[in-house]
Scaffold this motif. Structure first.
Motif, short mmCIF file in Angstrom:
data_model
loop_
_atom_site.label_atom_id
_atom_site.label_comp_id
_atom_site.label_asym_id
_atom_site.label_seq_id
_atom_site.Cartn_x
_atom_site.Cartn_y
_atom_site.Cartn_z
N UNK A 1 0.23 -8.72 20.42
CA UNK A 1 1.14 -7.96 19.55
C UNK A 1 2.35 -8.84 19.16
N UNK A 2 2.86 -8.62 17.97
CA UNK A 2 3.98 -9.44 17.50
C UNK A 2 4.81 -8.66 16.48
N UNK A 3 5.92 -9.24 16.09
CA UNK A 3 6.72 -8.62 15.01
C UNK A 3 6.04 -8.91 13.68
N UNK A 4 6.05 -7.94 12.79
CA UNK A 4 5.46 -8.15 11.47
C UNK A 4 6.29 -9.18 10.71
N UNK A 5 5.64 -9.94 9.82
CA UNK A 5 6.45 -10.88 9.01
C UNK A 5 7.28 -10.12 7.98
N UNK A 6 6.99 -8.82 7.81
CA UNK A 6 7.80 -8.01 6.88
C UNK A 6 8.89 -7.23 7.62
N UNK A 7 9.05 -7.54 8.91
CA UNK A 7 10.11 -6.90 9.70
C UNK A 7 11.48 -7.34 9.19
N UNK A 57 6.69 -2.25 12.41
CA UNK A 57 7.60 -3.26 12.96
C UNK A 57 6.80 -4.18 13.89
N UNK A 58 5.92 -3.57 14.66
CA UNK A 58 4.97 -4.35 15.46
C UNK A 58 3.61 -4.34 14.76
N UNK A 59 2.90 -5.45 14.92
CA UNK A 59 1.51 -5.49 14.43
C UNK A 59 0.65 -6.14 15.52
N UNK A 60 -0.64 -5.89 15.45
CA UNK A 60 -1.53 -6.51 16.44
C UNK A 60 -1.84 -7.95 16.08
#
Ligand code: SF4
Length: 264
Positions: A1-7, A57-60
């Motif tokens: 899991x990570x922060x989206x690049x659109x966050x 905000x989070x994406x897999x």
């Protein structure tokens, strides 16, 4: 899991942040501690994780971002439909100086420079590009509205645009929004022959119109010239529509304005 690049995050108050995914725009407000924790992927429980995943905000993985972008593109495409109404600003120059004019840096017709009007090669490029788009998107009818500045100052460009597009398979309809002071018999005949609609700006009886609609030279009555040119249109059997700015003067003089409208 990570922060989206659109966050994205935006500080909205002292110690308060709005966090969101710029594709989804589902905003969550957090304080300093929550922000730091979320950015370090330290979620406190399952409910919070679900909220952050749903808000994007989070994406897999990166595939989630790519899929979200594709979805957004398709939605916008469906909502926007086809581009089939086009305002062409041929020039930002004008021979009037209306007190409420919204065109910034309006230029005098005597001071034309290269940047103040669309040159033929730019017009050619635009038409070629638009034709490619129209064929690809199967556009059948297009409304072209010539706007300014005062489009009649660059009559040759306007006539060139019409002659270049009217023979295509796509059906073009043309309108000119003009201050009506520069119309000539030759222009009126051309508009009649090519089915061009003419919209003329006039704000009411002479004493109201000429309060705000004035020549750049400050000499002569705009109203008198426009009325003369409306006669020219009438004589040639060309219908014009009036574009009226409802100013404070019009509202304060509404009886005489309505009376004038009845007579014109
Ligand atoms: S005619 Fe139009 S462009 Fe020209 S000064 Fe008046 S409002 Fe501005």
């Amino acid at each position: 899991m990570k922060l989206s690049k659109y966050y994205k995050k935006l500080q909205v108050d002292d110690g308060v942040y709005a966090i969101y995914n710029s594709l989804i725009m589902d905003v969550i407000f957090v304080d300093n501690d929550e922000l730091e924790r979320i950015e370090h992927l330290l979620v406190v429980n399952r409910d919070e994780l679900v909220i952050l995943l749903e808000a994007g905000i989070y994406i897999y993985d990166d595939e989630t971002d790519n899929h979200a972008l594709e979805l957004k593109r398709n939605t916008l495409k469906m909502r926007m439909g086809k581009v089939n109404t086009i305002y062409i600003i041929l020039t930002n120059a004008c021979n009037l100086r209306c007190t409420y004019c919204a065109v910034k840096n309006i230029a005098d017709k005597e001071q034309f420079s290269e940047v103040e009007y669309l040159k033929m090669d730019v017009i050619d490029k635009f038409i070629e590009g638009y034709m490619r788009y129209a064929i690809k998107e199967a556009v059948e009818n297009v409304d072209i509205i010539f706007y300014g500045g005062e489009p009649l100052l660059v009559w040759n460009s306007l006539a060139y645009f019409i002659q270049k597009t009217e023979k295509s398979k796509i059906k073009f309809s043309y309108s000119i929004v003009t201050n009506g002071t520069l119309l000539t018999e030759q222009m009126v005949r051309f508009c009649k022959e090519h089915g061009v609609n003419i919209g003329i700006s006039l704000d009411g009886p002479k004493y109201i119109n000429d309060m705000s609609r004035v020549f750049s030279t400050n000499k002569g009555s705009v109203y008198d010239i426009v009325i003369k040119n409306l006669e020219l249109l009438k004589k040639n059997g060309v219908r014009a529509t009036l574009s009226i700015t409802i100013s404070l003067e019009v509202i304060n003089n509404k009886e005489s304005f309505l009376d004038w409208l009845d007579r014109i």
